[in-house]
Write a protein that holds these residues in place. Sequence first.
Motif, mmCIF file in Angstrom:
data_model
loop_
_atom_site.group_PDB
_atom_site.id
_atom_site.type_symbol
_atom_site.label_atom_id
_atom_site.label_comp_id
_atom_site.label_asym_id
_atom_site.label_seq_id
_atom_site.Cartn_x
_atom_site.Cartn_y
_atom_site.Cartn_z
ATOM 1 N N ASP A 43 -11.383 -18.582 158.381
ATOM 2 C CA ASP A 43 -11.279 -18.940 159.795
ATOM 3 C C ASP A 43 -11.348 -20.473 159.941
ATOM 4 O O ASP A 43 -12.397 -21.075 159.705
ATOM 5 C CB ASP A 43 -12.442 -18.273 160.550
ATOM 6 C CG ASP A 43 -12.478 -18.712 162.005
ATOM 7 O OD1 ASP A 43 -11.469 -19.300 162.477
ATOM 8 O OD2 ASP A 43 -13.512 -18.480 162.672
ATOM 9 N N SER A 45 -10.854 -22.150 162.760
ATOM 10 C CA SER A 45 -10.807 -22.483 164.192
ATOM 11 C C SER A 45 -11.564 -23.765 164.527
ATOM 12 O O SER A 45 -11.228 -24.434 165.509
ATOM 13 C CB SER A 45 -11.300 -21.315 165.054
ATOM 14 O OG SER A 45 -12.498 -20.828 164.544
ATOM 15 N N PHE A 47 -11.106 -26.418 163.267
ATOM 16 C CA PHE A 47 -10.132 -27.492 163.114
ATOM 17 C C PHE A 47 -9.050 -27.449 164.189
ATOM 18 O O PHE A 47 -8.072 -28.166 164.101
ATOM 19 C CB PHE A 47 -9.463 -27.402 161.733
ATOM 20 C CG PHE A 47 -10.386 -27.772 160.603
ATOM 21 C CD1 PHE A 47 -10.532 -29.088 160.226
ATOM 22 C CD2 PHE A 47 -11.112 -26.791 159.945
ATOM 23 C CE1 PHE A 47 -11.377 -29.439 159.183
ATOM 24 C CE2 PHE A 47 -11.967 -27.128 158.912
ATOM 25 C CZ PHE A 47 -12.105 -28.449 158.534
ATOM 26 N N ARG A 48 -9.222 -26.573 165.170
ATOM 27 C CA ARG A 48 -8.153 -26.474 166.172
ATOM 28 C C ARG A 48 -8.617 -27.063 167.506
ATOM 29 O O ARG A 48 -9.656 -26.693 168.027
ATOM 30 C CB ARG A 48 -7.732 -25.017 166.346
ATOM 31 C CG ARG A 48 -7.129 -24.456 165.048
ATOM 32 C CD ARG A 48 -6.359 -23.190 165.308
ATOM 33 N NE ARG A 48 -6.096 -22.491 164.053
ATOM 34 C CZ ARG A 48 -4.939 -22.544 163.398
ATOM 35 N NH1 ARG A 48 -3.947 -23.252 163.864
ATOM 36 N NH2 ARG A 48 -4.784 -21.875 162.271
ATOM 37 N N ASN A 50 -6.674 -26.950 170.320
ATOM 38 C CA ASN A 50 -6.189 -26.079 171.388
ATOM 39 C C ASN A 50 -6.258 -26.787 172.739
ATOM 40 O O ASN A 50 -6.932 -26.351 173.656
ATOM 41 C CB ASN A 50 -6.995 -24.767 171.419
ATOM 42 C CG ASN A 50 -6.666 -23.940 170.188
ATOM 43 O OD1 ASN A 50 -5.552 -24.022 169.671
ATOM 44 N ND2 ASN A 50 -7.635 -23.160 169.700
ATOM 45 N N LYS A 76 0.902 -29.355 165.579
ATOM 46 C CA LYS A 76 1.131 -27.960 165.964
ATOM 47 C C LYS A 76 -0.062 -27.102 165.532
ATOM 48 O O LYS A 76 -0.567 -26.273 166.296
ATOM 49 C CB LYS A 76 2.415 -27.480 165.284
ATOM 50 C CG LYS A 76 2.950 -26.258 165.880
ATOM 51 C CD LYS A 76 4.415 -26.078 165.571
ATOM 52 C CE LYS A 76 4.834 -24.806 166.275
ATOM 53 N NZ LYS A 76 5.999 -24.216 165.769
ATOM 54 N N PHE A 77 -0.508 -27.328 164.305
ATOM 55 C CA PHE A 77 -1.667 -26.584 163.807
ATOM 56 C C PHE A 77 -2.868 -26.806 164.734
ATOM 57 O O PHE A 77 -3.616 -25.889 165.067
ATOM 58 C CB PHE A 77 -2.013 -27.052 162.384
ATOM 59 C CG PHE A 77 -3.274 -26.455 161.846
ATOM 60 C CD1 PHE A 77 -3.234 -25.288 161.082
ATOM 61 C CD2 PHE A 77 -4.524 -27.022 162.107
ATOM 62 C CE1 PHE A 77 -4.403 -24.712 160.600
ATOM 63 C CE2 PHE A 77 -5.695 -26.453 161.631
ATOM 64 C CZ PHE A 77 -5.634 -25.292 160.882
ATOM 65 N N LEU A 78 -3.025 -28.063 165.137
ATOM 66 C CA LEU A 78 -4.186 -28.412 165.971
ATOM 67 C C LEU A 78 -4.090 -27.833 167.387
ATOM 68 O O LEU A 78 -5.087 -27.727 168.081
ATOM 69 C CB LEU A 78 -4.309 -29.945 166.068
ATOM 70 C CG LEU A 78 -4.805 -30.639 164.799
ATOM 71 C CD1 LEU A 78 -4.444 -32.111 164.817
ATOM 72 C CD2 LEU A 78 -6.314 -30.474 164.676
ATOM 73 N N GLY A 79 -2.875 -27.495 167.790
ATOM 74 C CA GLY A 79 -2.694 -26.987 169.149
ATOM 75 C C GLY A 79 -2.631 -28.121 170.156
ATOM 76 O O GLY A 79 -3.131 -28.015 171.282
ATOM 77 N N ILE A 328 -3.888 -33.497 159.416
ATOM 78 C CA ILE A 328 -4.595 -32.658 160.413
ATOM 79 C C ILE A 328 -5.999 -33.238 160.595
ATOM 80 O O ILE A 328 -6.466 -33.455 161.724
ATOM 81 C CB ILE A 328 -4.712 -31.189 159.951
ATOM 82 C CG1 ILE A 328 -3.339 -30.516 159.876
ATOM 83 C CG2 ILE A 328 -5.633 -30.394 160.907
ATOM 84 C CD1 ILE A 328 -3.361 -29.094 159.294
ATOM 85 N N ALA A 332 -7.535 -34.851 164.015
ATOM 86 C CA ALA A 332 -8.722 -34.188 164.577
ATOM 87 C C ALA A 332 -9.881 -35.183 164.735
ATOM 88 O O ALA A 332 -10.660 -35.096 165.687
ATOM 89 C CB ALA A 332 -9.138 -33.019 163.680
#
Length: 531
Positions: A43, A45, A47-48, A50, A76-79, A328, A332
Motif C-alpha cells: 500500500d 497511499s 505517497f499519494r 490526491n 499522475k501517480f501522485l494524483g 515521485i 512529494a
Amino acid sequence: MSSRKGPFKGRTVAVVNDLSLDEQRYLYRKAGELKRLVRSGGDASEFRLNDKDYSVYLIFMEDSTRTRESFRNAAKFLGARTNLFDTATSSFNKNESMSDAVKMLYGYSDESCFVIRSKLEGVCRWLEESLGRYADICGRPRPAFINAGDGKHEHPTQEFLDEFSFIEQLGGRDERIHLALTGDLYHGRTIHSKADGLKLFREVEVDLVAPEILGMPAHYTQRMRDNGFLVREYESLDEYLASGKVAPIWYFTRLQLERMGDEVLEKAATLRKSVTFRKDMIGLLPEGTRFYHPLPRDRTAPTNPTFLDETPLNGWDSQSANGYWTRIALIAMAAGLLGADFEGEAKAPQAFEDDFVHEARVVQRDKPEYKVGIKPVEDGLVIDHISSGDSIRDIWGHLDAIRRMLKLDVRGGHGVFHNNQGSYKGIISLPDVTSFGGRDLKKLAAIAPGCTLNLVHEHRVVKKYRLSMPPRIYGFDEISCKNELCISHPTSLEGATTEFHRKSERGDPGGAKFVCRYCEREHAFREIWDL
Ligand code: ASP
Ligand code: CP
C-alpha cells in the motif's frame, strides 16, 4: 490551500546543492521505500497527494523523453494535476518571457510545482526569486521550481536518480565510490551535476575520460577536488584501460552535438571514437563492473554500443527506470507531503557577511598629507592605494572608471604614483566631498578592492578605512554575466538582476573569482565589469 506542511514545501531545486546531503539521503530513502512498496504490491497511499488543486507544470523548451515522461507519470501517480507546456505551440514563439508565462500558470492552481528544461542556464534560480516575490505580494504559497536540465549547467534530478542507482548497486553503502565519467564531459550537464552529487559518498575517486576538447571544464574539476575527490584524467578509453586503475562503475555520455560549435562538430566522429566502448575491452574490466548512461544514446554511434545490452554490464535500463521513483519522491517533498519524518541537517540559506569596510590606523605626520595635483587637500576625501601593483595603464583605466561610476564629476585631482612596494597605485583627491553613501562605498570596494578611503580635516587624515572585496556584487548597471546562455545575460531579456558571489576568500583581489548566482559560471574579477 492544502494543509500539507512538510519542511520541503515549495523548495526549489535549481542545482544539486539545493538539497543538503541529509535531504538527498532522505530523498533516496523515500524513493527506495516507494519502489519496494509498489514492486511488492504493498500500500503506497502515503505517497499519494490526491490533490487536483496541486499542479505540476512541465515546461520543456528542449527535447526530452525520459525526464518529461517520468515527471508526467510521477505527477499522475501522485494524483496531481499535470500540464504539459509544449513550446512548439506556446506563446514563447511570440517572444513571451518565462516570468510572464509562469506567473500566468501560477494563477491557475492553489499550489504548484514547475519542472523546467531550458537552453537558458539558471532559469529556476531566477524564477524562484521573481515568482517568489510575486507570490509574497499575492499572499499565496511560493511555487517550487525543479530544474530538468538547463543548458550545459546542471541536471539535478538526473543526478538524484544516478546516485540512487549507484547506491543500489553498492547495496546501500555510501562509504566510498570509484567511478569513471566518460564521453562529452565539457557540454554534459549530467556530468557537471556529479561535482556535487557525489559528495554523498565519504570517499570519492573519479576518473575523467575524454579527449581534451571534450574535457571537464576546469572549474568543475576544481570543485571536485575542493570537495575532497581524488580526480584522475585520461584522454581515451584505451589510455584509461591501460592505466591499471579501472573503476567498477562507468558513466557514459553522448556527445552533445546540439551544443557544439562547428569546429568541434567537424571532429565529432574522431572524438567519439576515443570514448566508445569496444568488444575487445570487455576482458579488461574489473569483476562486477556496471555501466550507466543518462540516455538517450545516439542510435547511429552509441558510446555504450548495443552489443552490451543483454550483458550484466547493463546498468542503464534500471537506472532510467529509477527516474520515476526519485521524481515521485521529489515532487512529494516539494508539495509538502513527505518530510515529517526528516531528521538531519537541512539546507542552510546562503549567508553573506558584508564585512568589506575596516577602519585602519591613522599615522599622524608633520606635513599636510595629500595634494590635489599641486594643491594640498584641506578638507575632503582621498581614495588611496587604488589598483596598487597593477600596470600604469590599468590604473589609469580604473581611475577613470571610478570617477565615472561613482559620478565623481567634482573638483579634485587624480593620478598614478609610486607605492611602497616599488610599483604603482592610483590616488583620487576629492576636496569638496566629505562623506560617501553606503551604496557608493560598496561600489568603490567592488571596483577598487584594497583601496583606502581617507577623511581629511585641516590637512590631517582623521579617519582611514580599508575596503576589501565584498562577498556579493550586485545591483550595478556596469556588471553582467558573460555567459550568453545565462538567464541574466542582457540578451535573454528576462529581467534577472546580475549578481556575483565571491568564490575565493580574501587575498589578491585581482585573483578573486566570482560566480554568477544563476548559471554559476566563474568570472575573473575584471571580467564582471562592462567598463
Ligand atoms: N538526457 C540528458 C540531458 O538532457 C543527457 C543527454 O541528453 O545526453 O542532459
Ligand atoms: N536523461 C535524460 O535527461 O533524458 P531525456 O533527455 O530523454 O529527458
